[in-house]
Scaffold this motif. Structure first.
Motif, PDB file in Angstrom:
ATOM      1  N   MET A   1     -45.071  29.523  23.008  1.00 14.91           N
ATOM      2  CA  MET A   1     -44.845  27.828  22.639  1.00 14.91           C
ATOM      3  C   MET A   1     -43.007  28.240  22.568  1.00 14.91           C
ATOM      4  O   MET A   1     -42.508  28.346  21.821  1.00 14.91           O
ATOM      5  N   VAL A   2     -42.739  26.813  22.694  1.00 18.78           N
ATOM      6  CA  VAL A   2     -41.701  26.155  23.538  1.00 18.78           C
ATOM      7  C   VAL A   2     -41.441  25.260  22.504  1.00 18.78           C
ATOM      8  O   VAL A   2     -42.106  24.378  22.470  1.00 18.78           O
ATOM      9  N   VAL A   3     -40.444  24.907  21.297  1.00 17.89           N
ATOM     10  CA  VAL A   3     -40.277  23.776  20.324  1.00 17.89           C
ATOM     11  C   VAL A   3     -38.808  23.361  21.051  1.00 17.89           C
ATOM     12  O   VAL A   3     -38.240  24.261  20.255  1.00 17.89           O
ATOM     13  N   THR A   4     -38.497  21.561  21.472  1.00 14.79           N
ATOM     14  CA  THR A   4     -37.444  21.589  21.895  1.00 14.79           C
ATOM     15  C   THR A   4     -37.515  19.622  21.245  1.00 14.79           C
ATOM     16  O   THR A   4     -38.008  19.732  21.184  1.00 14.79           O
ATOM     17  N   ALA A   5     -36.293  19.132  21.008  1.00 15.03           N
ATOM     18  CA  ALA A   5     -35.864  18.196  21.202  1.00 15.03           C
ATOM     19  C   ALA A   5     -35.552  16.946  22.193  1.00 15.03           C
ATOM     20  O   ALA A   5     -34.547  17.622  23.499  1.00 15.03           O
ATOM     21  N   TYR A   6     -35.800  16.066  22.615  1.00 17.72           N
ATOM     22  CA  TYR A   6     -35.368  15.450  23.637  1.00 17.72           C
ATOM     23  C   TYR A   6     -34.811  13.821  23.515  1.00 17.72           C
ATOM     24  O   TYR A   6     -36.395  13.172  23.566  1.00 17.72           O
ATOM     25  N   GLY A   7     -33.796  13.730  23.531  1.00 20.46           N
ATOM     26  CA  GLY A   7     -33.488  12.501  23.201  1.00 20.46           C
ATOM     27  C   GLY A   7     -33.590  11.975  21.419  1.00 20.46           C
ATOM     28  O   GLY A   7     -33.602  12.790  21.047  1.00 20.46           O
ATOM     29  N   ARG A   8     -35.115  11.151  21.771  1.00 17.29           N
ATOM     30  CA  ARG A   8     -35.586  10.552  20.618  1.00 17.29           C
ATOM     31  C   ARG A   8     -36.659  10.975  19.965  1.00 17.29           C
ATOM     32  O   ARG A   8     -37.700  10.452  19.320  1.00 17.29           O
ATOM     33  N   SER A   9     -37.470  11.800  20.552  1.00 18.34           N
ATOM     34  CA  SER A   9     -38.420  12.842  20.847  1.00 18.34           C
ATOM     35  C   SER A   9     -38.707  14.548  20.717  1.00 18.34           C
ATOM     36  O   SER A   9     -37.741  14.571  20.596  1.00 18.34           O
ATOM     37  N   HIS A  10     -39.634  14.463  19.368  1.00 17.23           N
ATOM     38  CA  HIS A  10     -39.781  16.158  19.710  1.00 17.23           C
ATOM     39  C   HIS A  10     -40.518  16.689  20.560  1.00 17.23           C
ATOM     40  O   HIS A  10     -41.826  15.653  21.200  1.00 17.23           O
ATOM     41  N   VAL A  11     -40.383  17.824  21.300  1.00 22.50           N
ATOM     42  CA  VAL A  11     -41.313  18.536  22.455  1.00 22.50           C
ATOM     43  C   VAL A  11     -42.223  19.416  22.152  1.00 22.50           C
ATOM     44  O   VAL A  11     -41.511  20.205  21.158  1.00 22.50           O
ATOM     45  N   LEU A  12     -43.204  19.398  22.124  1.00 27.18           N
ATOM     46  CA  LEU A  12     -44.451  21.407  21.929  1.00 27.18           C
ATOM     47  C   LEU A  12     -44.475  21.156  22.877  1.00 27.18           C
ATOM     48  O   LEU A  12     -45.839  20.586  23.139  1.00 27.18           O
ATOM     49  N   PHE A  13     -44.371  22.965  23.172  1.00 22.27           N
ATOM     50  CA  PHE A  13     -45.116  22.997  24.778  1.00 22.27           C
ATOM     51  C   PHE A  13     -46.018  24.524  24.478  1.00 22.27           C
ATOM     52  O   PHE A  13     -45.171  25.455  23.708  1.00 22.27           O
ATOM     53  N   SER A  14     -46.864  24.323  24.280  1.00 22.90           N
ATOM     54  CA  SER A  14     -47.885  25.918  24.103  1.00 22.90           C
ATOM     55  C   SER A  14     -48.921  26.147  25.049  1.00 22.90           C
ATOM     56  O   SER A  14     -49.530  25.438  25.580  1.00 22.90           O
ATOM     57  N   VAL A  15     -49.480  27.290  25.104  1.00 21.73           N
ATOM     58  CA  VAL A  15     -50.394  27.969  25.539  1.00 21.73           C
ATOM     59  C   VAL A  15     -50.993  28.707  24.258  1.00 21.73           C
ATOM     60  O   VAL A  15     -50.690  29.751  23.380  1.00 21.73           O
ATOM     61  N   GLY A  16     -52.079  28.507  24.444  1.00 25.01           N
ATOM     62  CA  GLY A  16     -52.825  29.506  23.179  1.00 25.01           C
ATOM     63  C   GLY A  16     -54.325  30.479  24.030  1.00 25.01           C
ATOM     64  O   GLY A  16     -54.040  30.577  25.091  1.00 25.01           O
ATOM     65  N   PRO A  17     -54.607  31.080  23.477  1.00 28.46           N
ATOM     66  CA  PRO A  17     -55.737  32.265  23.371  1.00 28.46           C
ATOM     67  C   PRO A  17     -57.067  31.274  23.899  1.00 28.46           C
ATOM     68  O   PRO A  17     -56.405  30.642  23.307  1.00 28.46           O
ATOM     69  N   SER A  18     -58.227  32.728  24.353  1.00 31.56           N
ATOM     70  CA  SER A  18     -59.117  31.815  24.788  1.00 31.56           C
ATOM     71  C   SER A  18     -59.953  32.847  24.063  1.00 31.56           C
ATOM     72  O   SER A  18     -60.623  34.108  24.514  1.00 31.56           O
ATOM     73  N   GLU A  19     -59.934  32.929  23.319  1.00 29.23           N
ATOM     74  CA  GLU A  19     -61.381  33.458  22.127  1.00 29.23           C
ATOM     75  C   GLU A  19     -60.655  35.562  21.513  1.00 29.23           C
ATOM     76  O   GLU A  19     -59.910  34.763  21.546  1.00 29.23           O
ATOM     77  N   ASN A  20     -61.313  35.901  22.379  1.00 27.03           N
ATOM     78  CA  ASN A  20     -60.902  37.131  22.451  1.00 27.03           C
ATOM     79  C   ASN A  20     -59.129  37.698  23.378  1.00 27.03           C
ATOM     80  O   ASN A  20     -58.944  38.585  23.388  1.00 27.03           O
ATOM     81  N   VAL A  21     -58.933  36.778  23.924  1.00 30.16           N
ATOM     82  CA  VAL A  21     -58.065  36.830  25.108  1.00 30.16           C
ATOM     83  C   VAL A  21     -56.448  36.164  24.971  1.00 30.16           C
ATOM     84  O   VAL A  21     -57.014  34.534  24.783  1.00 30.16           O
ATOM     85  N   SER A  22     -55.313  36.983  24.317  1.00 28.63           N
ATOM     86  CA  SER A  22     -54.366  36.172  24.723  1.00 28.63           C
ATOM     87  C   SER A  22     -53.569  35.193  25.660  1.00 28.63           C
ATOM     88  O   SER A  22     -54.364  35.011  26.671  1.00 28.63           O
ATOM     89  N   ALA A  23     -52.655  34.885  25.760  1.00 30.40           N
ATOM     90  CA  ALA A  23     -52.443  33.238  25.578  1.00 30.40           C
ATOM     91  C   ALA A  23     -52.427  34.016  27.359  1.00 30.40           C
ATOM     92  O   ALA A  23     -51.534  34.860  27.118  1.00 30.40           O
ATOM     93  N   PRO A  24     -52.181  33.134  28.628  1.00 31.80           N
ATOM     94  CA  PRO A  24     -52.590  34.844  29.834  1.00 31.80           C
ATOM     95  C   PRO A  24     -50.422  34.347  30.632  1.00 31.80           C
ATOM     96  O   PRO A  24     -49.540  34.286  31.678  1.00 31.80           O
ATOM     97  N   VAL A  25     -49.777  32.968  29.234  1.00 31.99           N
ATOM     98  CA  VAL A  25     -48.089  32.970  29.725  1.00 31.99           C
ATOM     99  C   VAL A  25     -47.858  33.352  28.591  1.00 31.99           C
ATOM    100  O   VAL A  25     -47.801  32.914  27.770  1.00 31.99           O
TER     101      VAL A  25
END
Length: 265
Positions: free
Chosen positions: A205-229
């Motif tokens: 996950m990357v969390v940041t701010a831009y202007g007046r906005s809160h930004v959250l960008f994430s990639v999650g796992p799939s069951e037993n497999v970790s995020a590929p990114v």
């Protein structure tokens, strides 16, 4: 990171791929910038999605809190032409509220924005990602495919004027790491790696701010497999100028309402 961000990440990743429809056969069909691109699901080119479309033509309505007599939101920026990314249809979970009903113009604008995000992620994520699709009716949700397995992606850009990023703390006991890095424009980002759902499956996950906005960008796992990114690969996307252009648009013309709960995150 505060409890809200942790909850957003974990909720974004708790849906398994059992909810996803079968993926289409993928074939290599494009070369971009002189190198062979990954195999993609290419259905049909939609010129209107990425062309110059005026807000007046589409009759876009303002989001709540705006001046109903003011200028309507513009169409999302055309970062580059791309084929249409077929949305994923996901069955609502028990007790989940129905998607928000939007005016036709606003619904179209959000769909256009999802198509632009999908096109950009298709270009910037690692070549191992062979498919990227928006989740229908959920402007912040996407699905990527790696080695035939689908993984959830969250890109939340919500109005949060005056809100500060919370602490970036490492927790060895919880196997959670966080690093603060600099971005252009004197901004900073928090780059996270943490277990999700199980101690063996990790998300980025990357969390940041831009202007007046809160930004959250994430990639999650799939069951037993970790995020590929990896977190570093997410950060590379965030640093791309075209990603910044999309953030600028969503900050000026929000695709999420202020205080609006993000379904699935």
């Amino acid at each position: 990171m505060d409890d809200t961000d942790v909850m957003m990440l974990r909720r974004a990743m708790d849906r398994t791929t059992d909810e996803l429809p079968p993926l289409p056969d993928l074939t290599p069909v494009a070369v971009r910038l002189g190198r062979k691109r990954r195999a993609r699901a290419r259905i049909a080119t939609v010129g209107g999605v990425f062309g110059t479309v005026t807000a007046a033509t589409l009759g876009f309505s303002l989001l709540s809190g705006g001046d109903p007599g003011g200028a309507a939101p513009a169409a999302p920026p055309a970062v580059f032409p791309s084929a249409y990314h077929t949305p994923v249809q996901i069955r609502p979970s028990p007790g989940q509220t129905a998607p928000e009903k939007l005016p036709e113009g606003e619904r179209t604008r959000r769909e256009q924005f999802q198509q632009q995000v999908s096109a950009l992620l298709d270009e910037l994520l690692p070549a191992s990602v062979t498919d990227i699709r928006p989740v229908a009716g959920e402007v912040s949700d996407y699905r990527i495919t790696v080695d035939g397995t689908a993984f959830p992606v969250k890109l939340s850009i919500r109005p949060a004027e005056g809100e500060r990023l919370q602490g970036c703390l490492n927790s060895p006991q919880k196997k959670t790491t966080c690093e603060v890095v600099g971005l252009e424009g004197n901004r900073t980002a928090q780059v996270w790696a943490m277990p999700v759902n199980k101690t063996e499956t990790r998300g980025a996950m990357v969390v940041t701010a831009y202007g007046r906005s809160h930004v959250l960008f994430s990639v999650g796992p799939s069951e037993n497999v970790s995020a590929p990114v990896t977190p570093a690969q997410l950060l590379a996307v965030v640093r791309d100028q075209r990603f910044t252009e999309l953030l600028h648009y969503a900050d000026e013309y929000p695709v999420q309402r202020k205080g609006e709960p993000v379904k699935g995150g």
